[in-house]
Write an enzyme that holds these catalytic residues in place. Structure first.
Site, PDB file in Angstrom:
ATOM      1  N   MET A 135       6.870  12.582  17.934  1.00  0.00           N
ATOM      2  CA  MET A 135       5.967  12.005  16.929  1.00  0.00           C
ATOM      3  C   MET A 135       6.754  11.324  15.807  1.00  0.00           C
ATOM      4  O   MET A 135       6.311  10.325  15.246  1.00  0.00           O
ATOM      5  CB  MET A 135       5.041  13.075  16.345  1.00  0.00           C
ATOM      6  CG  MET A 135       4.038  13.679  17.335  1.00  0.00           C
ATOM      7  SD  MET A 135       3.181  12.470  18.382  1.00  0.00           S
ATOM      8  CE  MET A 135       2.371  11.432  17.165  1.00  0.00           C
TER       9      MET A 135
ATOM     10  N   ASP B 101       3.174  -6.444   6.889  1.00  0.00           N
ATOM     11  CA  ASP B 101       3.003  -6.646   5.446  1.00  0.00           C
ATOM     12  C   ASP B 101       3.912  -7.751   4.926  1.00  0.00           C
ATOM     13  O   ASP B 101       3.506  -8.551   4.082  1.00  0.00           O
ATOM     14  CB  ASP B 101       3.301  -5.330   4.711  1.00  0.00           C
ATOM     15  CG  ASP B 101       3.091  -5.460   3.214  1.00  0.00           C
ATOM     16  OD1 ASP B 101       2.011  -5.920   2.809  1.00  0.00           O
ATOM     17  OD2 ASP B 101       3.999  -5.108   2.438  1.00  0.00           O
TER      18      ASP B 101
END
Lengths: 142, 142, 142, 142, 142, 142
Positions: B95, B110
């Site tokens: 993860m 972004d």
């Protein structure tokens, strides 16, 4: 961090979507895994992550979000996640919506990874955004 | 959070990869955007996010990571990100590697969003993992 | 922060419990409120808070928790929450168990506050702890 | 996270209170424990926690608090904590006041736990709230 | 983040120091300002910041600190802060000690800024470090 | 946390500066160290830290910053960092500017510490601030 001080505080909204492919047998039990209801865990993780966007994306501004809403739809061999974010601010909430989707997808992966490791995340993209100087924008159909 | 107390502390490693599609003109200038070098910003964001995995994914354990390494490769119309994570712990770092990739991809988005809003993230997936009771695993070619 | 460097890394466990009083009509619908399943939201909030204990309680050490488990039982006019935490560390996990209970109770309050503002939290206390130099300890019956 | 975008930004205030029972001998030395002045540590922990409410309670909005004030009163065998929070926002600060009290109480427990493990926290409750569509509300005497 | 997986877990310690210049009248009242005891607030802020070092310094590893201790000494026109940090880990705690000092100094500035804006922070430096492959190191006298 | 609820939301700005002394050979390679470009890492660390000021300094209010900008200048044997912060808020951003400088300096130390341990940080101070009831203020030349 770009100066947004000269922009007006206006109502802003953004919607993002994303997918994670999964074996149909796993999708069938996502709402009652041994670790819990994967949708519910992913929903909260995505919501909390949207609030932390400025802590994750270095150049994002901290925004006091008015609303974060996640929605899940299961298809034959994948799950679709959408995240809608709204805010009154000097800059938009596109990154917040995308972050909510991404962390919800990661959480679905985490919930399912004991059953399947080869799940694939994507496509993830912005669907629409409203408000601000550039007004409304909508993604083309994929 | 699943009890990992009975597992042994062993050396664990995981590698994840992900892609973001972008217009070639944007890719050509990613290392010198007005907001900075997008690769460098994404590299740091991914690294810091990997360390925050347990704060983002509700059922993940807090792990003292030994190593986080991000790598970027630009292709004709997309950028590939890989994240390698290593740790000595009672559970794996899959993860953490995926989170590093996801936040690096979000950061590329972004950095580029002033130039293109229709960038698409994915596929994102685990490439390999080593260590722990289940030993090594490698993804099939896509 | 007290020096625990001279203590041995041993297996530690702690269990805490807490209550929140609520109108019976609210308890009857806690698992299907408009805002979601209050138990599930509180379970995740308590779990994530236990991992953040050292960030909340100034003199607490950062501990890599092996397990956090919350459990909810509804009674006639109150809900009981227990939180079990386990760890291999140089100091105990009493504060982590108590923090998990406290934030789960706060979250139940938050989920129910549109229906009742006069809910009362307490008593909250440590039930038992195991491991470390002082060994096992169990609370007296209230 | 409920959409508060349609609500007006108004002045909001909330006060919460909570208790922790302790042996009188411990109360007598709380301001000069080996680990420090317990009141001062709890005051700061409660203040900082109130600012983190939205990071702890999944469905809470991030609010830019104007004021957080904690107050401690020692009684014969318990300590009373109150937390007053004020804000200009689209939603109330009840959860912030309760979170401030809860974390201050947890910190008092942490400061005292070397001397007494059977301290009991509670009752904790909202005392009053002002502002917003529903106006002022005051708790009944216990 | 550099791979420390091949290093041994050993006992590590570091001490850093720093100064803040202040008007003598302010130093005389630092322990009883209207906002609180500045030393106590700075002590807790430094301690909590040391625990957050890996969240602040991008390439720092997350380390489970055994001990964080801050010490304050007032001189005629400045305050000296030292921070001692200890840990069992694969890498040293120099950055944790420096971060503890820096945030304690910032907090002293914040507590005093209503009285004097021209306070100057520095010099801040590492005094000594022990453990690890490079063993002990001590700073020269300034 | 002092009540700022009665103050007006106005445009606020602050600039802080700080120095770190380093061997000239290290300064000459800061932009291409094995760990990365130290200026770029420090720039992002300072920016992200400025956004976390209220989480580091106990009595600071959470402010939605409009702008954070770091600037680096290398001199013969030291590097100068400035941080400019702007905001529309009820209180000033002096602490945010100082925190940005401090964490950028710490990060430069971290990037360079494999080459030199005796780097010294300081002086660090506020250069100017604008807005709010007390208006503009400028530091004297050192």
């Amino acid at each position: 961090m770009v100066d947004v001080g000269g922009k007006a505080v206006t109502s802003r909204q953004a919607v993002a979507e994303g997918f994670i492919s999964m074996p149909p047998e796993l999708i069938a039990t996502l709402d009652r895994l041994k670790k819990g209801n994967a949708y519910e865990v992913a929903r909260l993780a995505g919501m909390m992550a949207a609030k932390k966007t400025a802590d994750l994306i270095p150049l994002c501004h901290t925004l006091p979000l008015d609303k974060v809403k996640l929605h899940f739809e299961s298809e034959a061999d994948r799950v679709r996640v959408t995240c809608t974010v709204a805010c009154h601010a000097r800059t938009g909430v596109e990154m917040e919506a995308l972050t909510g989707v991404q962390v919800a997808l990661l959480t679905l992966y985490d919930m399912g990874k004991a059953y399947a490791r080869d799940m694939v995340i994507g496509p993830v993209r912005l669907l629409e955004k409203h408000g601000g100087k550039t007004g409304s924008w909508q993604a083309d159909a994929l």
